[in-house]
Design an enzyme around this catalytic site. Structure first.
Site, PDB file in Angstrom:
ATOM      1  N   GLY A 172      -5.165  -1.866   4.824  1.00 43.91           N
ATOM      2  CA  GLY A 172      -4.365  -2.998   4.351  1.00 43.91           C
ATOM      3  C   GLY A 172      -5.017  -4.343   4.642  1.00 43.91           C
ATOM      4  NE  ARG A 173      -6.646  -3.904  10.839  1.00 38.61           N
ATOM      5  CZ  ARG A 173      -5.967  -2.770  11.017  1.00 38.61           C
ATOM      6  NH1 ARG A 173      -4.800  -2.604  10.448  1.00 38.61           N
ATOM      7  NH2 ARG A 173      -6.459  -1.800  11.773  1.00 38.61           N
TER       8      ARG A 173
ATOM      9  CE  LYS B 118       5.764  -1.195  10.256  1.00 41.17           C
ATOM     10  NZ  LYS B 118       4.867  -0.480   9.355  1.00 41.17           N
TER      11      LYS B 118
ATOM     12  CE  LYS C  20      -3.673   2.184   2.660  1.00 36.03           C
ATOM     13  NZ  LYS C  20      -4.657   2.070   3.731  1.00 36.03           N
TER      14      LYS C  20
ATOM     15  CD  GLU D 132      -2.026  -4.551  11.551  1.00 35.16           C
ATOM     16  OE1 GLU D 132      -0.851  -4.925  11.689  1.00 35.16           O
ATOM     17  OE2 GLU D 132      -2.512  -4.332  10.423  1.00 35.16           O
TER      18      GLU D 132
ATOM     19  CD  GLU E 131       8.859  -6.137   7.267  1.00 31.00           C
ATOM     20  OE1 GLU E 131       8.646  -5.022   6.730  1.00 31.00           O
ATOM     21  OE2 GLU E 131       8.555  -6.394   8.436  1.00 31.00           O
TER      22      GLU E 131
ATOM     23  CG  HIS F  47      -3.346 -36.168  16.266  1.00 33.83           C
ATOM     24  ND1 HIS F  47      -3.468 -37.399  16.857  1.00 33.83           N
ATOM     25  CD2 HIS F  47      -4.376 -36.056  15.386  1.00 33.83           C
ATOM     26  CE1 HIS F  47      -4.516 -38.030  16.322  1.00 33.83           C
ATOM     27  NE2 HIS F  47      -5.081 -37.227  15.434  1.00 33.83           N
TER      28      HIS F  47
END
Ligand code: F6P
Length: 568
Positions: free
Chosen positions: A294-295, A537, A234, A380, A240, A411
């Site tokens: 963004g999400r 950050k 965005k 978030e 990253e 399990h």
């Protein structure tokens, strides 16, 4: 403090929670044979079973009083009108504009014998008309939404038909989408969820982690000649994504030269100037807008890798499913409204029963990434304690969401769910029909899913455990009895879906989006900012030159300084 906390509706719920405190779910089922009918809700061919939650038929109406007390309908109207609900960033919240298209005319087959609509908006292609204008700052955004969708359709067609040629004149065989957080999790989760719908001859990969292992292992099996990168960000500044994009570009240009970039890189961003500065052809850029969080962005151009994986028609079916859920959320009364009911249950469990985590347990391998996706969407959005007025909320907010697909989790960590002594809420998701119908699998999968929620609900008493041991042939040692006691009374919701397809998945994601919206209103939170991710950050940026040896290690605590020193 969120105003709701001092409302009569909240006080009534506190009283009700005290009354219910000592009631075991097993007893609640025992005293009400109609409990399932009373506490389960249907929407089209979906079933939401809330009967294994620690509630009574009185609880939901009490919770529903919060809907009007907090004026959820008013907030929905403000969202739809393009008001800047994300007040800390001054942005509208309009992800639902991305699917604001009229459903296709209903075919006779889609009308049930009773005359009701069986499948709202099904199947996919429905990008005919915007169902209504949606204005931001007095301007209708729908023409722009439509234009980007048209560009995505053209790109998908070009890749799928082989019309788009690589720098060496070959068709593209592999797409690598580079993004992180909201620019990764939605399309990645949906690409896995819709594995049964993938187009042939095209593989779609996702890279997010700054750890070079992610990109390196993805590229290891790929050929630069036939690989195309999508850089999804965005802001087009995220460390990253930018680092992975730079490394991907070096991998490509080392093999094919600089001129290859225009045939092998496309970008998705709201910052088209930064896309151009990175050297990506503006014709290869897909825009979206700051009113898409963004999400909440899988419906935008961020969904391009997904559209490539499943084909554009099926991508529109995903949008249609989300649109059907929007209609439901905007119109259904709170006690029939799936997102509202999920929000009520979350709030009840969190603030009245004190449950601190929710285990998300899809009995669907295809939905394996849903827990990860919802961790971002919910945690978030709602993992906050400062309310819209800058004051402490005054009660616990978003619980920790975690989980794994069943039956794998059985399990691993289910032992703790059954006998670990911690109360939590589980959310089971199952599909009536398998998306990969291998003989012998699906009935067993469903049996396991339903068995777990039954066991967690009813538990097993000491007397039952002893009787079971005594009845065993040959008789089992009686000292085992205490180990075979299960307290039960563990809350769970089960969502039973039809077969997993793009329409259903679209509605499922939109359901959780609206749940988040509702909880944001109830807790008086801005669900659309994320200041909490900024601080780390900021410190990482100041540590980087110290780790690279460019600046001295100063102004930092001794632990962090020691760790840096140990890396040198
Ligand atoms: O994690 C913080 C965050 O801002 C998310 O909200 C967002 O989805 C992600 O980073 C990626 O940001 P961008 O799309 O700008 O690269």
């Amino acid at each position: 403090m969120t105003p709701l906390l001092s409302s009569p509706a909240w006080k009534n719920l506190e009283r009700h929670a005290r009354d219910l405190h000592d009631r075991h779910l097993r007893d609640l089922f025992g005293t009400d044979p109609l409990r399932f009918q009373r506490l389960s809700v249907r929407w089209n061919d979906w079933l939401l079973d809330l009967s294994k939650q620690r509630i009574t038929p009185e609880t939901l109406p009490l919770l529903a009083e919060l809907w009007n007390t907090a004026d959820v309908p008013g907030w929905i109207a403000r969202m739809r009108a393009g008001d800047p609900l994300n007040h800390t960033e001054g942005r509208a919240v309009l992800h639902m504009a991305l699917r604001n298209f009229s459903p296709p005319p209903q075919s006779p087959a889609a009308i049930s014998p009773q005359g009701g609509q069986k499948h709202l908006g099904r199947p996919g292609v429905f990008l005919g008309q915007a169902s209504s204008p949606i204005n931001v700052d007095g301007r209708d955004v729908m023409p722009d939404v439509r234009a980007v969708l048209d560009k995505m359709r053209g790109f998908c067609d070009a890749i799928h038909s082989g019309h788009w040629r690589s720098a060496t004149g070959e068709p593209i065989s592999d797409i690598v989408s580079i993004g992180i957080g909201g620019s990764d999790l939605g399309p990645r989760m949906a690409t896995q969820a819709l594995a049964a719908h993938h187009v042939p001859h095209l593989r779609v990969h996702y890279v997010a982690n700054l750890d070079g292992a992610d990109l390196a292992t993805t590229l290891a099996g790929l050929a630069p000649r036939t690989t195309l990168f999508i850089i999804a960000s965005k802001t087009f500044t995220t460390q990253e994504t930018m680092q992975n994009a730079v490394s991907a570009r070096a991998w490509l240009t080392t093999a094919l030269g600089e001129t290859a970039v225009s045939r092998h890189f496309v970008a998705i961003s709201t910052a088209l100037d930064r896309v151009a500065a990175f050297g990506i052809d503006p014709d290869n850029a897909f825009a979206f807008w700051d009113w898409v969080g963004g999400r909440f962005s899988v419906w935008s151009a961020i969904g391009l890798p997904l559209a490539l994986a499943i084909g554009f028609e099926k991508f529109t079916a995903l949008l249609a499913g989300a649109r059907a859920m929007d209609e439901h959320f905007f119109s259904a009364p709170p006690l029939e409204n799936l997102p509202a009911l999920l929000a009520f249950i979350e709030l009840w469990n969190t603030d009245f029963l004190g449950l601190q985590t929710r285990a998300l347990l899809p009995y669907s391998e295809s939905l394996g990434l849903l827990p990860r996706y919802l961790q971002q969407l919910e945690m978030e959005s709602l993992g906050k304690q400062t309310d819209r007025d800058g004051q402490p909320v005054g009660c616990p907010t978003q619980p920790i969401v975690w989980g794994e697909p069943g039956t794998n989790g059985q399990h691993a960590f289910y032992q703790l769910l059954h006998q670990g002594g911690r109360a939590l809420s589980c959310e089971f998701i199952a599909c009536r029909e398998a998306d990969f119908p291998l003989a012998g699998h699906h009935a067993k999968l469903l049996a396991n899913c339903f068995a777990q929620s039954a066991a967690l609900m009813q538990g097993k008493t000491a007397a039952e455990a002893s009787a079971e041991l005594a009845a065993a042939v040959p008789p089992a040692p009686t000292f085992l009895a205490p180990y075979k006691v299960f307290p039960g009374n563990q809350s769970s919701t089960t969502l039973l879906l039809p077969k997993l397809d793009p329409h259903t998945l679209g509605a499922l994601i939109a359901m959780y989006e609206h749940k988040v919206f509702t909880l944001g209103v109830l807790w008086n939170l801005n669900a659309f900012d994320q200041w909490g991710v900024e601080y780390g950050k900021q410190i990482a940026n100041s540590l980087l030159p110290m780790i690279e040896g460019k600046t001295p290690v100063t102004n930092i605590d001794s632990s962090t300084a020691g760790l840096i020193a140990a890396c040198k």
